[in-house]
Design a protein around this motif. Structure first.
Motif, short mmCIF file in Angstrom:
data_model
loop_
_atom_site.label_atom_id
_atom_site.label_comp_id
_atom_site.label_asym_id
_atom_site.label_seq_id
_atom_site.Cartn_x
_atom_site.Cartn_y
_atom_site.Cartn_z
N GLU A 4 1.19 30.11 22.25
CA GLU A 4 0.91 29.55 23.57
C GLU A 4 1.97 30.05 24.53
N ARG B 254 -1.32 33.61 29.24
CA ARG B 254 -2.02 34.12 28.07
C ARG B 254 -3.49 34.42 28.39
N ASN B 255 -4.15 33.47 29.06
CA ASN B 255 -5.57 33.67 29.35
C ASN B 255 -5.80 34.84 30.29
N TYR C 105 -5.59 37.96 28.29
CA TYR C 105 -6.76 38.08 27.42
C TYR C 105 -7.98 38.57 28.22
N TYR C 106 -8.23 37.94 29.36
CA TYR C 106 -9.41 38.33 30.13
C TYR C 106 -9.24 39.69 30.79
#
Lengths: 307, 303
Positions: A129, A133-134, A137-138
């Motif tokens: 975490e 991070r998101n 990733y995207y």
């Protein structure tokens, strides 16, 4: 994802035990006449499509052994004798050998690099975490949906400004970058399915984060790594647009470029048999990889499809 | 955990991210700016001209011709490919020799699985060169076949004919694509629980009925995703077309947008205009994807 994996295996087992039950229910009640015609028709279609899939390739292999004369006079016939010198001519005179070596160097190095980088990114994204991070990733996953040709012109100038046109490492880095989205996407979901307890135990025993990754998690992830590596190999061996923009000198062109060059040259130099031999040489690594890993390829595809 | 965690994360992400940003993210971002310049390859002469490229594009007949070809491919290739793939998958994974309960598939379904997928792993350039000779007027397999079975009137220079060149290429696209979707649909069909099919059979549903009322709705998600994915591929299509007819075919009859982009950029050196073509195509794609997703939306069936 864990459940999906289990589901796939379970379904496969269920499917494989089914024919026996089928046999039993089938014996009780024979097929009707209409059913039989339908079966005949569908089996016929399956056979026809199998032929459509294979005939062009069998034809290419046979043609690779013919003389130019035979190619024109009996396109359907077998070669009079098996002429291996066509392959020698393709490898040396038509320089397929040079292109083959270029392709091999670039593709093998890119696959190794993208698997290492992809696994590192995927592991961090799947197991840790941290802020942003998101977004990361995207950003990677989004790269899978954009068409490459939109980036082609700016990419060419970036590579040129870095002085990397006509270099192996230039194309290797570009291949690696463009294979990352797919690799990160699949490996992230794969790492999520692996038990984290092992890595945690290793770290309690004094292993570093990186040590836990390289010694514990990477070996555990081997099945997923192999599937993704095969897809990357096939995809990059296939690549045509990126090398077209980056490899301009004939000394550095890859196999796909070399074959189109040879095909357009053949018109006036007319060494058709060497061209077909060249095609077969280029196809060989793909056939070997497919024959060796076809079950893995199709399973990988199925797992991806059912997610 | 805790101390050293962020240092570890940063050390693992730094290099891959740098590579990705330099070679993938930045070209895409730059593309939108370059499409609004009159750039011809020398940074000194890069002038911002707003939407002029797009205005020119709107009146560019060759661009629209290429776009029309792409749209034809976008409609025909997925419909035919997915149709064949669905049929083959139904036959091998649900067909069976003895009625509907057979979930094991026909005899030798494993063999079909290996064979059908094979064209998909053949590099597109190879398929392109191979089929160029398949269609060759003198030495090609197709004309030879037509002569053997007495259809001499059908013999023609397939790729040199303005009417038949595009269909000839379309066939190759379908040949290469079917196997992939066949495997995908087979897997999807195998994941549908057996009892659903058994119940349908007990209720007296025939094959057609079972296919349209059970199989199709159950794997609708896979079909939808496949259509979109195949659509993306059709908007590109560069590799095969460039390998088979690099000049865009007789009288540009097989010119597609990505080829036109390549021609404008690397043959004519009009990089700004070429990038505008890419951006326009990308926008068309996004619109089409949204429309396709909305038009084909159905209730998702959980099982």
């Amino acid at each position: 994802m864990n459940q999906t994996d289990a589901g796939v295996i379970e379904t496969r087992e269920r499917a494989s035990t089914l024919p026996t039950t089928t046999e039993r229910s089938g014996n009780a009640e024979g097929p009707t006449a209409g059913e039989r015609t339908l079966n005949l028709f569908s089996t016929g279609f399956l056979v026809v499509w199998a032929l459509i899939s294979l005939v062009p390739l069998v034809w290419a292999v046979l043609t690779a052994f013919k003389t130019d004369r035979e190619i024109f006079t009996s396109p359907w016939g077998l070669p009079g004798e098996w002429r291996f010198d066509n392959f020698v001519r393709a490898w040396t005179n038509a320089e397929i050998g040079k292109y083959f070596i270029n392709s091999t160097i670039v593709v093998v190095a890119s696959v190794v690099l993208v698997m290492l980088f992809g696994a590192m990114v995927a592991y961090v994204l799947a197991r840790y975490e941290f802020p942003g991070r998101n977004i990361i990733y995207y950003a990677f996953v989004g790269g899978m949906t954009f068409p490459i040709f939109l980036a082609l012109v700016p990419l060419f100038f970036i590579v040129q400004n870095l002085g990397m046109i006509d270099t192996y490492y230039g194309l290797i880095l570009v291949y690696t970058a463009y294979a990352l989205p797919f690799t990160v996407f699949f490996l992230t979901s794969f790492f999520r399915t692996l038990p984290g307890a092992l890595a945690e135990a290793a770290m309690l025993d004094g292993c570093s984060h990186a040590g836990a990754f390289f010694r514990i998690m990477l070996p555990l992830a081997k099945p997923g790594l192999i599937s993704v590596a095969i897809f990357n190999f096939l995809g990059l061996w296939n690549q045509f647009l990126l090398p077209l923009a980056i490899m301009k000198s004939t000394d550095y062109k890859v196999l796909s470029q070399g074959l189109t060059l040879l095909a357009s040259d053949t018109g006036y130099r007319s060494d058709w048999s060497a061209l077909f031999a060249g095609l077969v040489i280029a196809l060989l690594p793909v056939v070997v990889v497919y024959a060796a890993f076809q079950r893995k390829i199709q399973d990988g595809l199925s797992v991806g499809a059912l997610k | 955990m805790g101390y050293g965690k962020y240092r570890f994360i940063a050390s693992f992400l730094a290099l891959p991210l740098l590579l990705y940003v330099v070679f993938v993210v930045s070209p895409y971002v730059q593309a939108f700016y370059i499409s609004m310049t009159d750039w011809r390859g020398f940074s000194a002469n890069q002038k911002f001209i707003g939407l002029d490229n797009f205005v020119e594009l709107a009146g560019d007949q060759l661009f629209w011709k290429a776009m029309w070809h792409n749209l034809l491919l976008l409609i025909i290739v997925p419909v035919v490919t997915l149709g064949i793939a669905l049929f083959l998958a139904t036959m091998t994974s649900l067909g069976g020799r003895r009625g509907l309960l057979a979930r094991g598939g026909v005899r030798g379904s494993r063999f079909y699985q290996v064979v059908f997928f094979f064209p998909h792993v053949v590099p597109v350039v190879l398929a392109g060169v191979l089929f160029t000779f398949f269609y060759n007027p003198e030495a090609g397999l197709l004309n030879a076949l037509l002569r053997v079975i007495g259809l001499d009137w059908a013999v023609r220079p397939w790729l040199g004919d303005t009417t038949f060149a595009l269909p000839a290429l379309t066939v190759v696209l379908i040949w290469g694509a079917v196997g992939f979707y066949y495997v995908l649909f087979s897997a999807a069909m195998k994941s549908v629980p057996t009892d659903v099919f058994e119940a349908a059979t007990l209720d007296g549903a025939g094959r057609m009925r079972t296919f349209f009322s059970i199989t199709l709705p159950m794997i609708w998600d896979s079909i939808q995703v496949s259509y979109i994915y195949l659509g993306i591929t059709m908007l590109d299509g560069f590799t095969l077309f460039q390998a088979m007819l690099p000049e865009g075919g007789p009288d540009n009859s097989t010119l597609i947008v990505s080829q036109y982009l390549y021609r404008k950029a690397f043959v004519e050196g009009r990089f700004g205009y070429a990038t505008a073509i890419g951006v326009a195509l990308c926008l068309v794609f996004i619109v089409l994807a949204v429309v396709a997703l909305r038009a084909t939306r159905r209730e998702r069936i959980e099982f």
